[in-house]
Design an enzyme around this catalytic site. Structure first.
Site, PDB file in Angstrom:
ATOM      1  N   THR A  12       0.752  -1.331   0.087  1.00  0.00           N
ATOM      2  CA  THR A  12       0.131   0.007   0.108  1.00  0.00           C
ATOM      3  C   THR A  12       0.883   1.513  -0.177  1.00  0.00           C
ATOM      4  OG1 THR A  12      -1.560   1.230   1.455  1.00  0.00           O
ATOM      5  CG2 THR A  12       0.010  -0.276   2.466  1.00  0.00           C
ATOM      6  N   ASP A  13       0.417   2.303  -0.265  1.00  0.00           N
ATOM      7  CA  ASP A  13       1.073   3.886  -0.238  1.00  0.00           C
ATOM      8  C   ASP A  13       1.176   4.138   1.219  1.00  0.00           C
ATOM      9  OD1 ASP A  13      -1.806   4.362  -0.003  1.00  0.00           O
ATOM     10  OD2 ASP A  13      -1.695   6.063  -1.611  1.00  0.00           O
ATOM     11  N   GLU A  14       0.421   3.648   1.890  1.00  0.00           N
ATOM     12  CA  GLU A  14       0.205   3.999   3.357  1.00  0.00           C
ATOM     13  C   GLU A  14       1.533   3.751   4.193  1.00  0.00           C
ATOM     14  OE1 GLU A  14      -3.251   3.356   5.761  1.00  0.00           O
ATOM     15  OE2 GLU A  14      -4.526   3.715   4.108  1.00  0.00           O
ATOM     16  N   TYR A  70      -1.832  -0.651  10.952  1.00  0.00           N
ATOM     17  CA  TYR A  70      -2.154  -1.280   9.701  1.00  0.00           C
ATOM     18  C   TYR A  70      -0.995  -0.986   8.893  1.00  0.00           C
ATOM     19  CZ  TYR A  70      -3.170  -1.531   4.754  1.00  0.00           C
ATOM     20  OH  TYR A  70      -3.353  -1.811   3.193  1.00  0.00           O
ATOM     21  N   LYS A 124       2.103  -3.363   7.075  1.00  0.00           N
ATOM     22  CA  LYS A 124       2.376  -3.488   5.796  1.00  0.00           C
ATOM     23  C   LYS A 124       3.605  -3.148   5.558  1.00  0.00           C
ATOM     24  CE  LYS A 124      -0.039  -4.650   3.219  1.00  0.00           C
ATOM     25  NZ  LYS A 124      -0.518  -5.948   2.497  1.00  0.00           N
TER      26      LYS A 124
HETATM   27  P1  NAD Z   1      -9.842  -7.298   2.205  1.00  0.00           P
HETATM   28  O1  NAD Z   1      -9.683  -6.852   3.826  1.00  0.00           O
HETATM   29  O2  NAD Z   1     -10.992  -6.965   1.269  1.00  0.00           O
HETATM   30  O3  NAD Z   1      -9.332  -8.721   1.913  1.00  0.00           O
HETATM   31  C1  NAD Z   1      -8.613  -9.395   2.704  1.00  0.00           C
HETATM   32  C2  NAD Z   1      -8.564 -11.018   2.247  1.00  0.00           C
HETATM   33  O4  NAD Z   1      -7.568 -11.506   2.653  1.00  0.00           O
HETATM   34  C3  NAD Z   1      -9.966 -11.481   2.769  1.00  0.00           C
HETATM   35  O5  NAD Z   1     -10.518 -12.304   1.719  1.00  0.00           O
HETATM   36  C4  NAD Z   1      -9.648 -12.262   4.059  1.00  0.00           C
HETATM   37  O6  NAD Z   1     -10.547 -13.543   4.236  1.00  0.00           O
HETATM   38  C5  NAD Z   1      -8.020 -12.615   3.670  1.00  0.00           C
HETATM   39  N1  NAD Z   1      -7.441 -12.843   4.677  1.00  0.00           N
HETATM   40  C6  NAD Z   1      -7.180 -12.204   5.745  1.00  0.00           C
HETATM   41  N2  NAD Z   1      -6.449 -12.657   6.985  1.00  0.00           N
HETATM   42  C7  NAD Z   1      -5.884 -13.891   6.342  1.00  0.00           C
HETATM   43  C8  NAD Z   1      -5.421 -15.008   6.847  1.00  0.00           C
HETATM   44  N3  NAD Z   1      -4.604 -15.006   8.016  1.00  0.00           N
HETATM   45  N4  NAD Z   1      -4.925 -16.023   6.043  1.00  0.00           N
HETATM   46  C9  NAD Z   1      -5.444 -16.146   4.718  1.00  0.00           C
HETATM   47  N5  NAD Z   1      -6.558 -15.305   4.211  1.00  0.00           N
HETATM   48  C10 NAD Z   1      -6.413 -13.915   5.144  1.00  0.00           C
HETATM   49  O7  NAD Z   1      -8.493  -6.638   1.513  1.00  0.00           O
HETATM   50  P2  NAD Z   1      -8.430  -5.793   0.240  1.00  0.00           P
HETATM   51  O8  NAD Z   1      -8.775  -4.274   0.328  1.00  0.00           O
HETATM   52  O9  NAD Z   1      -9.066  -6.368  -0.963  1.00  0.00           O
HETATM   53  O10 NAD Z   1      -6.715  -5.782   0.185  1.00  0.00           O
HETATM   54  C11 NAD Z   1      -5.839  -6.965  -0.322  1.00  0.00           C
HETATM   55  C12 NAD Z   1      -4.539  -6.312  -0.424  1.00  0.00           C
HETATM   56  O11 NAD Z   1      -4.093  -5.187  -0.991  1.00  0.00           O
HETATM   57  C13 NAD Z   1      -4.080  -6.110   1.046  1.00  0.00           C
HETATM   58  O12 NAD Z   1      -2.556  -6.660   1.165  1.00  0.00           O
HETATM   59  C14 NAD Z   1      -3.977  -4.666   1.375  1.00  0.00           C
HETATM   60  O13 NAD Z   1      -3.086  -4.315   2.268  1.00  0.00           O
HETATM   61  C15 NAD Z   1      -3.670  -3.931  -0.159  1.00  0.00           C
HETATM   62  N6  NAD Z   1      -4.052  -2.695  -0.694  1.00  0.00           N
HETATM   63  C16 NAD Z   1      -5.225  -2.462  -0.478  1.00  0.00           C
HETATM   64  C17 NAD Z   1      -5.729  -1.543  -0.558  1.00  0.00           C
HETATM   65  C18 NAD Z   1      -7.297  -0.705  -0.706  1.00  0.00           C
HETATM   66  O14 NAD Z   1      -7.448   0.226  -0.960  1.00  0.00           O
HETATM   67  N7  NAD Z   1      -8.138  -1.681  -0.428  1.00  0.00           N
HETATM   68  C19 NAD Z   1      -4.844  -0.406  -1.665  1.00  0.00           C
HETATM   69  C20 NAD Z   1      -3.548  -0.901  -1.744  1.00  0.00           C
HETATM   70  C21 NAD Z   1      -3.237  -2.183  -1.076  1.00  0.00           C
HETATM   71  O1  DAU Z   2      -4.109   4.121   0.544  1.00  0.00           O
HETATM   72  C1  DAU Z   2      -4.300   2.719   0.293  1.00  0.00           C
HETATM   73  C2  DAU Z   2      -5.383   2.280   1.558  1.00  0.00           C
HETATM   74  O2  DAU Z   2      -6.368   2.882   1.505  1.00  0.00           O
HETATM   75  C3  DAU Z   2      -5.133   0.525   1.770  1.00  0.00           C
HETATM   76  O3  DAU Z   2      -3.941   0.159   2.081  1.00  0.00           O
HETATM   77  C4  DAU Z   2      -6.512   0.274   2.771  1.00  0.00           C
HETATM   78  O4  DAU Z   2      -6.275  -1.069   2.851  1.00  0.00           O
HETATM   79  C5  DAU Z   2      -7.509   1.031   2.747  1.00  0.00           C
HETATM   80  O5  DAU Z   2      -8.373   0.791   3.814  1.00  0.00           O
HETATM   81  C6  DAU Z   2      -7.409   2.382   2.453  1.00  0.00           C
HETATM   82  O6  DAU Z   2      -6.985   2.926   3.647  1.00  0.00           O
HETATM   83  P1  DAU Z   2      -7.974   4.328   4.165  1.00  0.00           P
HETATM   84  O7  DAU Z   2      -7.809   4.643   5.639  1.00  0.00           O
HETATM   85  O8  DAU Z   2      -7.734   5.583   3.221  1.00  0.00           O
HETATM   86  O9  DAU Z   2      -9.365   4.144   3.683  1.00  0.00           O
HETATM   87  P2  DAU Z   2     -10.753   4.281   4.202  1.00  0.00           P
HETATM   88  O10 DAU Z   2     -11.952   3.913   3.221  1.00  0.00           O
HETATM   89  O11 DAU Z   2     -10.669   3.549   5.700  1.00  0.00           O
HETATM   90  O12 DAU Z   2     -10.780   5.998   4.526  1.00  0.00           O
HETATM   91  C7  DAU Z   2     -10.583   6.805   3.543  1.00  0.00           C
HETATM   92  C8  DAU Z   2     -10.619   8.240   4.058  1.00  0.00           C
HETATM   93  O13 DAU Z   2     -12.100   8.353   4.572  1.00  0.00           O
HETATM   94  C9  DAU Z   2      -9.872   8.352   5.465  1.00  0.00           C
HETATM   95  O14 DAU Z   2      -9.478   9.872   5.190  1.00  0.00           O
HETATM   96  C10 DAU Z   2     -10.715   8.293   6.524  1.00  0.00           C
HETATM   97  C11 DAU Z   2     -12.061   8.783   6.064  1.00  0.00           C
HETATM   98  N1  DAU Z   2     -13.104   8.082   6.439  1.00  0.00           N
HETATM   99  C12 DAU Z   2     -13.301   6.686   6.507  1.00  0.00           C
HETATM  100  C13 DAU Z   2     -14.433   6.114   7.171  1.00  0.00           C
HETATM  101  C14 DAU Z   2     -14.364   4.395   7.086  1.00  0.00           C
HETATM  102  C15 DAU Z   2     -14.110   8.809   6.990  1.00  0.00           C
HETATM  103  O15 DAU Z   2     -14.210  10.141   7.233  1.00  0.00           O
HETATM  104  N2  DAU Z   2     -15.354   8.053   7.705  1.00  0.00           N
HETATM  105  C16 DAU Z   2     -15.372   6.952   7.716  1.00  0.00           C
HETATM  106  O16 DAU Z   2     -16.409   6.307   8.137  1.00  0.00           O
END
Ligand code: NAD
Ligand code: DAU
Length: 351
Positions: free
Chosen positions: A132-134, A157, A161
């Site tokens: 992730t970019d985080e 988190y 990562k």
């Molecule tokens: P998600 O939470 O929707 O899915 C995670 C999946 O991993 C689920 O299917 C869950 O069952 C599985 N999982 C969790 N713990 C596990 C374990 N111990 N063993 C096996 N499986 C397990 O997550 P997502 O948003 O699809 O993100 C997927 C990946 O991409 C993550 O590594 C996250 O850090 C990264 N990522 C997410 C975002 C985003 O915006 N969502 C952006 C950049 C990177």
């Molecule tokens: O940047 C990549 C990341 O983006 C991924 O690595 C993470 O897995 C993914 O969850 C996401 O993280 P964020 O914290 O940016 O996403 P989230 O949707 O939780 O929040 C987006 C923005 O909205 C953040 O500034 C917090 C705000 N927010 C979020 C929620 C859930 C609110 O204001 N209210 C809310 O209820």
């Protein structure tokens, strides 16, 4: 060349799109989706491809080392695309240890099994770590994250990562595991679990519930349609250079409050509600602790070296996403029943 690719976390949001792309685009590959099916994992996300001849599912937790060894042996795993993770920042504040175990220990387990299983010939393998970019922390009003930005994670988190990224690098340097890492910005699209901003607010607008904007809504995120992220993973997995990072982003920055207002407007139109009705649901609540102000990705490396760029505009993607949730009410009702209600109460009541 044929490959037997282990995709971890393939029942989650991004993982399900990556699995679908790989199963459909590469019928010659065997795709093994390994997922523990936590609250975020849902096999309904993969209904359309579950009978494909090149698709396999293993219900395994990456913390179970013996089970991982079995999966590698049983399927003769040649490559890994690792997405399994605890992924929600707010949950990492409520319960950091789950993130330490899955994101750090689980990644080390996978690296160890891959290293041992591939030890006779490391050359024809790849470990693609999806990050992730985080990990880069937060930006001020100016600038972008590049691949050389120093890691400075601010939440449990992102710290977990960042740690997993370091272990992938360390296994590359020390044990010569051939790896690539992608660091992507915020994804959105179908199958996004409604704990994250966009799907949570879509669900709340449908049910006319308050929209809890953290702080003043000034935080900025760089949004990318999930299918464009899956395309980037496909490209880096096949064509990226070993030992390198590739940043992936949408060139699409939005302040939370502006995004929420756009979402309200589109939802009012699609639900044929009076203009302005959903905006009235906006409620400013206590800020997220350690809330990163701004993320913005400089994706010029993946663009220049591999030719990747987003194909879906934000207008198209957001509209398609809303339509998907409106057409998949059963999916939404299913994932928001039971344990989701307990999480929601803990996270948002008395905020
Ligand atoms: P998600 O939470 O929707 O899915 C995670 C999946 O991993 C689920 O299917 C869950 O069952 C599985 N999982 C969790 N713990 C596990 C374990 N111990 N063993 C096996 N499986 C397990 O997550 P997502 O948003 O699809 O993100 C997927 C990946 O991409 C993550 O590594 C996250 O850090 C990264 N990522 C997410 C975002 C985003 O915006 N969502 C952006 C950049 C990177
Ligand atoms: O940047 C990549 C990341 O983006 C991924 O690595 C993470 O897995 C993914 O969850 C996401 O993280 P964020 O914290 O940016 O996403 P989230 O949707 O939780 O929040 C987006 C923005 O909205 C953040 O500034 C917090 C705000 N927010 C979020 C929620 C859930 C609110 O204001 N209210 C809310 O209820």
């Amino acid at each position: 060349m044929n490959k037997n690719i282990l995709i971890t976390g393939g029942a989650g949001f991004i993982g399900s799109h990556v699995v679908r792309l790989m199963v459909n685009k590469y019928p010659q590959y065997k795709i093994i989706n390994l997922d523990a099916l936590t609250y975020a994992g849902n096999l309904e996300n993969l209904k359309d491809i579950e009978s494909a001849p090149n698709y396999n599912f293993e219900h395994v937790n990456i913390l179970e080392l013996d089970m991982l060894i079995n999966v590698f042996e049983q399927h003769d795993i040649t490559d890994v695309i690792h997405l399994a993770a605890e992924s929600h920042v707010d949950r990492s504040i409520l319960s950091p240890m789950d993130f330490i175990y899955t994101n750090i220990v689980g990644t080390i387990n996978l690296l160890t099994v891959a290293k041992n299983y591939w030890s006779t010939d490391l050359n024809n393998h790849r470990f693609h770590h999806v990050s992730t970019d985080e990990v880069y922390g937060t930006l001020g009003a100016e600038g972008f994250f590049t691949e050389s930005t120093a890691y400075a994670p601010n939440s449990p988190y992102s710290a977990s990562k960042a740690s997993s990224d370091h272990f992938v690098r360390a296994y590359g340097e020390t044990f010569h595991i051939p790896y690539v890492i992608t660091n992507c910005s915020n994804n959105y699209g179908p199958n996004h679990f409604p704990e994250k901003l966009i799907p949570l607010f879509i669900n709340n607008i449908i049910h006319k519930k308050p929209l809890p904007v953290y702080g003043k809504g000034e935080n900025t995120r760089d949004w990318l349609y999930v299918i464009d992220h899956a395309r980037a993973i496909d490209l880096v997995f096949h064509e990226g250079n070993n030992g390198e990072h590739y940043n992936v982003g949408g060139f699409n920055e939005w302040k939370n409050i502006d995004l929420v207002k756009l979402l309200c407007k589109l939802m009012d139109e699609k639900l044929q509600r009076t203009a302005g009705e959903s905006e009235k649901l906006i409620t400013y609540v206590k800020d997220r602790p350690g809330h990163d102000l701004r993320y913005a990705i400089d994706a010029s490396k993946i663009n220049k070296e591999l030719g990747w760029e987003p194909t879906v505009t934000f207008e198209e993607g957001l509209s398609a996403t809303i339509d998907w949730y409106l057409q998949n009410e059963e999916w939404l009702n299913h994932v928001t029943s039971g344990a989701y209600q307990n999480y929601y109460t803990e996270q948002y009541d008395n905020r």
